[in-house]
Design a protein around this motif. Structure first.
Motif, mmCIF file in Angstrom:
data_model
loop_
_atom_site.group_PDB
_atom_site.id
_atom_site.type_symbol
_atom_site.label_atom_id
_atom_site.label_comp_id
_atom_site.label_asym_id
_atom_site.label_seq_id
_atom_site.Cartn_x
_atom_site.Cartn_y
_atom_site.Cartn_z
ATOM 1 N N SER A 113 -4.840 4.931 -1.844
ATOM 2 C CA SER A 113 -5.713 5.998 -1.325
ATOM 3 C C SER A 113 -5.800 5.871 0.195
ATOM 4 O O SER A 113 -6.870 5.949 0.779
ATOM 5 C CB SER A 113 -7.111 5.898 -1.956
ATOM 6 O OG SER A 113 -7.042 6.035 -3.349
ATOM 7 N N LYS A 114 -4.653 5.656 0.807
ATOM 8 C CA LYS A 114 -4.597 5.409 2.247
ATOM 9 C C LYS A 114 -3.781 6.497 2.931
ATOM 10 O O LYS A 114 -2.886 7.091 2.323
ATOM 11 C CB LYS A 114 -3.982 4.039 2.522
ATOM 12 C CG LYS A 114 -4.766 2.892 1.865
ATOM 13 C CD LYS A 114 -4.211 1.536 2.252
ATOM 14 C CE LYS A 114 -5.088 0.434 1.681
ATOM 15 N NZ LYS A 114 -4.746 -0.891 2.218
ATOM 16 N N PHE A 149 -5.299 4.776 11.094
ATOM 17 C CA PHE A 149 -5.321 4.501 9.661
ATOM 18 C C PHE A 149 -6.610 5.052 9.063
ATOM 19 O O PHE A 149 -7.682 4.930 9.653
ATOM 20 C CB PHE A 149 -5.232 2.998 9.415
ATOM 21 C CG PHE A 149 -5.628 2.594 8.023
ATOM 22 C CD1 PHE A 149 -4.851 2.975 6.933
ATOM 23 C CD2 PHE A 149 -6.773 1.845 7.795
ATOM 24 C CE1 PHE A 149 -5.220 2.620 5.644
ATOM 25 C CE2 PHE A 149 -7.145 1.475 6.523
ATOM 26 C CZ PHE A 149 -6.369 1.873 5.439
ATOM 27 N N SER A 167 0.842 -1.196 0.000
ATOM 28 C CA SER A 167 0.000 0.000 0.000
ATOM 29 C C SER A 167 0.878 1.246 0.000
ATOM 30 O O SER A 167 2.091 1.163 0.215
ATOM 31 C CB SER A 167 -0.921 0.007 1.226
ATOM 32 O OG SER A 167 -1.825 -1.071 1.195
ATOM 33 N N SER A 186 -16.148 -0.312 4.272
ATOM 34 C CA SER A 186 -15.113 -0.984 3.469
ATOM 35 C C SER A 186 -14.862 -2.414 3.947
ATOM 36 O O SER A 186 -13.978 -3.088 3.439
ATOM 37 C CB SER A 186 -13.804 -0.189 3.512
ATOM 38 O OG SER A 186 -13.300 -0.139 4.837
ATOM 39 N N MET A 237 -0.015 -0.575 5.774
ATOM 40 C CA MET A 237 0.378 0.766 6.205
ATOM 41 C C MET A 237 1.008 0.728 7.599
ATOM 42 O O MET A 237 1.870 1.549 7.929
ATOM 43 C CB MET A 237 -0.828 1.691 6.181
ATOM 44 C CG MET A 237 -1.324 2.004 4.773
ATOM 45 S SD MET A 237 -0.222 3.090 3.833
ATOM 46 C CE MET A 237 -0.824 4.696 4.376
ATOM 47 N N GLN A 292 -8.808 4.974 5.443
ATOM 48 C CA GLN A 292 -9.009 4.459 4.086
ATOM 49 C C GLN A 292 -9.906 5.422 3.322
ATOM 50 O O GLN A 292 -11.045 5.654 3.693
ATOM 51 C CB GLN A 292 -9.654 3.074 4.117
ATOM 52 C CG GLN A 292 -10.012 2.514 2.742
ATOM 53 C CD GLN A 292 -8.785 2.116 1.928
ATOM 54 O OE1 GLN A 292 -8.078 1.190 2.286
ATOM 55 N NE2 GLN A 292 -8.547 2.822 0.826
ATOM 56 N N GLY A 302 0.693 5.796 0.791
ATOM 57 C CA GLY A 302 -0.062 6.995 1.119
ATOM 58 C C GLY A 302 0.755 7.928 1.988
ATOM 59 O O GLY A 302 1.814 7.560 2.499
ATOM 60 N N CYS A 359 -5.173 -1.609 8.809
ATOM 61 C CA CYS A 359 -4.415 -1.876 7.583
ATOM 62 C C CYS A 359 -3.016 -2.320 7.986
ATOM 63 O O CYS A 359 -2.196 -1.510 8.424
ATOM 64 C CB CYS A 359 -4.339 -0.662 6.671
ATOM 65 S SG CYS A 359 -3.356 -0.986 5.179
ATOM 66 N N THR A 370 -12.167 5.300 9.171
ATOM 67 C CA THR A 370 -11.138 5.011 10.188
ATOM 68 C C THR A 370 -11.555 3.840 11.076
ATOM 69 O O THR A 370 -11.041 3.688 12.181
ATOM 70 C CB THR A 370 -10.869 6.244 11.069
ATOM 71 O OG1 THR A 370 -12.108 6.661 11.670
ATOM 72 C CG2 THR A 370 -10.287 7.384 10.260
#
Length: 372
Positions: A66-67, A85, A22, A259, A104, A87, A24, A101, A97
């Motif tokens: 997109s994190k 975190f 990932s 999500s 990350m 997303q 971001g 993840c 939130t």
């Protein structure tokens, strides 16, 4: 935070980090607005959401890029760092939130050391990290040879080109991260009716709420390409119908806009691993598999009676490495089972890599910063 004297944009310090598979920006909590709604508006502006291409921000036009990570020194006894975190989605104005993840998470300690939140030790540096999203704690260890952060090395993870220095993550308590418990319905196997078909599923959360279903029960093999699965609208509709059905049963309520839970098709391994997977996050087929999704799938593989029974190939012993195959390789998870209750996982550990890609400031409109 002050407005850049050259313009009406506000500079917000950050480091663009890759964590596992990932990517971001990472921020110090103190560099963002404390009020959550305003903070989220700043994050949406920084990432360029909502826009499918995220052309006006840092986002990479994909959920995996997109994190956002937000880090602070922890005030919790025994914990070094707090990690929040977030997303985001390319084409939506949501900032979620609630989930974890694990990818990350691998970048949290490197970022904290880069920003001077903790001292760098000789040889290796370990920190206990509390993920604020779910209350999960883990010990993260990075290589700090000669008192300097080491990003180059020989560790390879599928889904990332080349090699890098290893980062080990030792999860301390992941069961029921978002759901009420490891098996939120109390059963290792449940059956639900979807479009007139009875579908066997394992509903499980050992770091990530997951719905595991045999690929064959959904009319596919589980070995299809990511592109083919993403183009299979009938499959995706059936998976979403199943997801919406089981969400409340997992204690997650209405998951229409959430999500999670992630949906995972499982099949017998094909490349020498323990189980083959095709994960949806939750509407797009993942080209790999998330860290905590892999931990959760691996856990299902060692539970008697789950949907993986009869198709998973798991080694013997109380400490076992479960290799989770995914579209671009495999992800190995080390599980330690309780000697008195082999159905209980006491520890999950894994290897990731991470690195800073760019450091600087992301610029957002002063009107957004001021909540106008």
């Amino acid at each position: 935070m002050t407005t850049d004297h050259h313009s009406d944009l506000v500079p917000v310090p950050c480091i663009l980090m890759r964590g596992g598979t990932s990517r971001g920006p990472f921020f110090l909590e103190s560099d963002l607005p404390l009020e959550p709604a305003l903070r989220d508006q700043v994050l949406l502006a920084a990432m360029g959401s909502p826009d499918r291409r995220q052309i006006d921000g840092l986002g990479g036009a994909h959920p995996l890029t997109s994190k956002v990570g937000i880090v602070r020194r922890s005030k919790t006894p025994g914990v070094d760092l707090d990690f929040l975190f977030a997303q985001l989605q390319p084409d939506q104005d949501t900032v979620d939130t609630s989930p974890n993840c694990g990818n990350m998470l691998a970048a949290v300690l490197p970022f904290a050391l880069e920003r001077g939140l903790l001292p760098i030790r000789q040889g290796t540096t370990t920190a206990r990290v509390l993920t604020l999203n779910t209350g999960m704690q883990c010990d993260v260890t990075v290589q700090t040879r000669d008192g300097r952060l080491q990003y180059t090395g020989d560790a390879r993870i599928d889904g990332v080109p080349g090699t890098a220095a290893p980062i080990s993550i030792d999860f301390l308590d992941t069961a029921g991260s978002v759901c009420p418990s490891l098996l939120p319905t109390g059963h290792v196997l449940d059956r639900f009716d979807v479009d007139g078909d009875g579908i066997d599923v394992t509903l499980i959360d050992n770091g990530m709420p997951m719905v595991l279903v045999r690929a064959g029960d959904m009319g596919v093999t589980g070995y299809e390409s990511v592109a083919d699965l993403n183009a299979n609208e009938a499959l995706k509709a059936k998976l979403e119908a199943l997801r919406l059905t089981v969400g409340p049963r997992m204690g997650l309520g209405d998951v229409t806009t959430k999500s999670y839970p992630k949906m995972c098709l499982v099949a017998a391994p094909r490349a020498g691993g323990s189980i083959a997977t095709r994960c949806f996050i939750p509407h797009v087929c993942h080209e790999a598999i998330g860290v905590l999704a892999a931990v959760t799938v691996a856990t299902a593989c060692v539970l008697e009676g789950s949907v993986t029974q009869g198709i998973a190939s798991v080694p013997a012993g109380l400490v076992k490495t479960v290799s989770v195959e995914h579209p671009t390789g495999e992800f190995s998870v080390e599980l330690e089972l309780d000697k008195d209750n082999p159905q209980q996982v006491n520890r999950a550990a894994l290897l990731r890599t991470a690195r800073p890609i760019m450091r600087g400031e992301v610029l957002v409109s002063q009107d957004i910063w001021r909540g106008k």
